[in-house]
Design a protein around this motif. Sequence first.
Motif, PDB file in Angstrom:
ATOM      1  N   GLN A 184       0.830  -1.205   0.000  1.00 43.54           N
ATOM      2  CA  GLN A 184       0.000   0.000   0.000  1.00 43.54           C
ATOM      3  C   GLN A 184       0.869   1.260   0.000  1.00 43.54           C
ATOM      4  OE1 GLN A 184      -3.149  -0.170   2.837  1.00 43.54           O
ATOM      5  NE2 GLN A 184      -3.581   2.033   2.756  1.00 43.54           N
ATOM      6  N   GLY A 185       0.573   2.153  -0.909  1.00 41.85           N
ATOM      7  CA  GLY A 185       1.329   3.402  -0.992  1.00 41.85           C
ATOM      8  C   GLY A 185       2.619   3.299  -1.778  1.00 41.85           C
ATOM      9  N   LEU A 186       2.927   2.115  -2.301  1.00 43.52           N
ATOM     10  CA  LEU A 186       4.140   1.975  -3.109  1.00 43.52           C
ATOM     11  C   LEU A 186       4.106   2.966  -4.267  1.00 43.52           C
ATOM     12  CD1 LEU A 186       6.718   0.324  -3.971  1.00 43.52           C
ATOM     13  CD2 LEU A 186       5.164  -1.081  -5.342  1.00 43.52           C
ATOM     14  N   GLY A 187       5.196   3.694  -4.443  1.00 45.38           N
ATOM     15  CA  GLY A 187       5.199   4.668  -5.531  1.00 45.38           C
ATOM     16  C   GLY A 187       6.532   5.358  -5.685  1.00 45.38           C
ATOM     17  N   GLN A 188       6.517   6.531  -6.246  1.00 46.72           N
ATOM     18  CA  GLN A 188       7.746   7.287  -6.465  1.00 46.72           C
ATOM     19  C   GLN A 188       8.460   7.520  -5.138  1.00 46.72           C
ATOM     20  OE1 GLN A 188       6.927  10.872  -8.634  1.00 46.72           O
ATOM     21  NE2 GLN A 188       6.522   9.791 -10.542  1.00 46.72           N
ATOM     22  N   GLY A 189       9.758   7.363  -5.172  1.00 49.23           N
ATOM     23  CA  GLY A 189      10.558   7.497  -3.968  1.00 49.23           C
ATOM     24  C   GLY A 189      10.860   6.165  -3.311  1.00 49.23           C
ATOM     25  N   ASP A 190      10.114   5.119  -3.685  1.00 44.95           N
ATOM     26  CA  ASP A 190      10.371   3.783  -3.156  1.00 44.95           C
ATOM     27  C   ASP A 190      11.239   2.987  -4.131  1.00 44.95           C
ATOM     28  OD1 ASP A 190       8.773   4.199  -0.870  1.00 44.95           O
ATOM     29  OD2 ASP A 190       6.960   3.627  -1.979  1.00 44.95           O
ATOM     30  N   ALA A 191      11.818   1.913  -3.625  1.00 46.19           N
ATOM     31  CA  ALA A 191      12.623   1.015  -4.456  1.00 46.19           C
ATOM     32  C   ALA A 191      12.200  -0.420  -4.206  1.00 46.19           C
ATOM     33  CB  ALA A 191      14.111   1.184  -4.164  1.00 46.19           C
ATOM     34  N   LEU A 192      12.139  -1.205  -5.266  1.00 49.16           N
ATOM     35  CA  LEU A 192      11.892  -2.647  -5.171  1.00 49.16           C
ATOM     36  C   LEU A 192      13.142  -3.361  -5.661  1.00 49.16           C
ATOM     37  CD1 LEU A 192      10.135  -5.173  -4.778  1.00 49.16           C
ATOM     38  CD2 LEU A 192       9.285  -4.835  -7.122  1.00 49.16           C
ATOM     39  N   TRP A 193      13.731  -4.185  -4.780  1.00 48.01           N
ATOM     40  CA  TRP A 193      14.956  -4.922  -5.107  1.00 48.01           C
ATOM     41  C   TRP A 193      14.585  -6.392  -5.254  1.00 48.01           C
ATOM     42  CZ3 TRP A 193      20.042  -4.830  -1.678  1.00 48.01           C
ATOM     43  CH2 TRP A 193      21.115  -5.316  -2.447  1.00 48.01           C
ATOM     44  N   LEU A 194      14.697  -6.908  -6.475  1.00 49.67           N
ATOM     45  CA  LEU A 194      14.326  -8.283  -6.779  1.00 49.67           C
ATOM     46  C   LEU A 194      15.561  -9.169  -6.884  1.00 49.67           C
ATOM     47  CD1 LEU A 194      11.663  -7.566  -9.544  1.00 49.67           C
ATOM     48  CD2 LEU A 194      11.220  -8.240  -7.165  1.00 49.67           C
TER      49      LEU A 194
END
Length: 291
Positions: A184-194
């Motif tokens: 929830q709230g994931l968006g600009q400014g966040d990072a997803l490391w796979l």
Amino acid sequence: MTHAASQSALNALLTRNAERLTATDGRLLDVLLQDPMRAALENGKEISDRAGVHPASAVRLAQRLGFDGYPAFRAFLRANLTEGGRDFGTASARMAARLVRAEEGLLASVVEGEIAALEALRDTVTDARIRACAEVLRGARRVFLFGQGHAASLSKLAALRLGRSGYDARDLGAERDRMALALQGLGQGDALWLFSFRKPHATTLTLAGIARSRGATLLALTDDGGTPIRPVPDHIIAASRGRIGETQSLTVPMAVANAVILDLARIDGGRSLAALDEHRKFRAALPPEWQ
């Protein structure tokens, strides 16, 4: 070389010598062709016993196929098993290849494979790629991490280390039953490391698509030559975990993840070091069973 390719090479050899083969040879070949990987690990007596024929029959089969004896024939099978391409098919095939290479010393073979993979890593992954990932993490509001299968433990460890370094890091592998709430709230400014080895899982691809659609920065640590992640991440580090017949363990990707987190501590103005010191003091004040 895949299982199918290995059988193709053997079938070509059998075709060239078909007129020389006997009914006993046929019984041996039925057993051998059912599982060439197992045959590459067994001696002539073991193959003959499984086929229910005289122990010397495997030797005679090898000679009719043009080899000096069964050891030479088995070497041919092993060459087809261990010297093929990067995609080696099934987990059992990869395990068989490792056992072939490790026959003379299992631990030594594992260690040598790890060293070779780490040496290759030094030549293929640049400090610039490490720095690019560290800079994304430094500026991220939150860091989400995800790995499945063997990569799950690496995702969990990286999230733990980032959390101790003062970053809001969340291992999504621990959030499967509440993924919608976690994202929830994931968006600009966040990072997803796979973290993805060989072929990305469906969840990995879904998360990548969500991150891209919401404007989060996408990082990936993958196998060199593995199936690409789509959509394409903003920053990718691809590294080989070893050749066929080597361990294919977590040593290489763990070294990369550690390098990224260490470089983060180098460039974040003391944030990581201060957080680690604060964590140490807080942990020391807790009851022993909580530490």
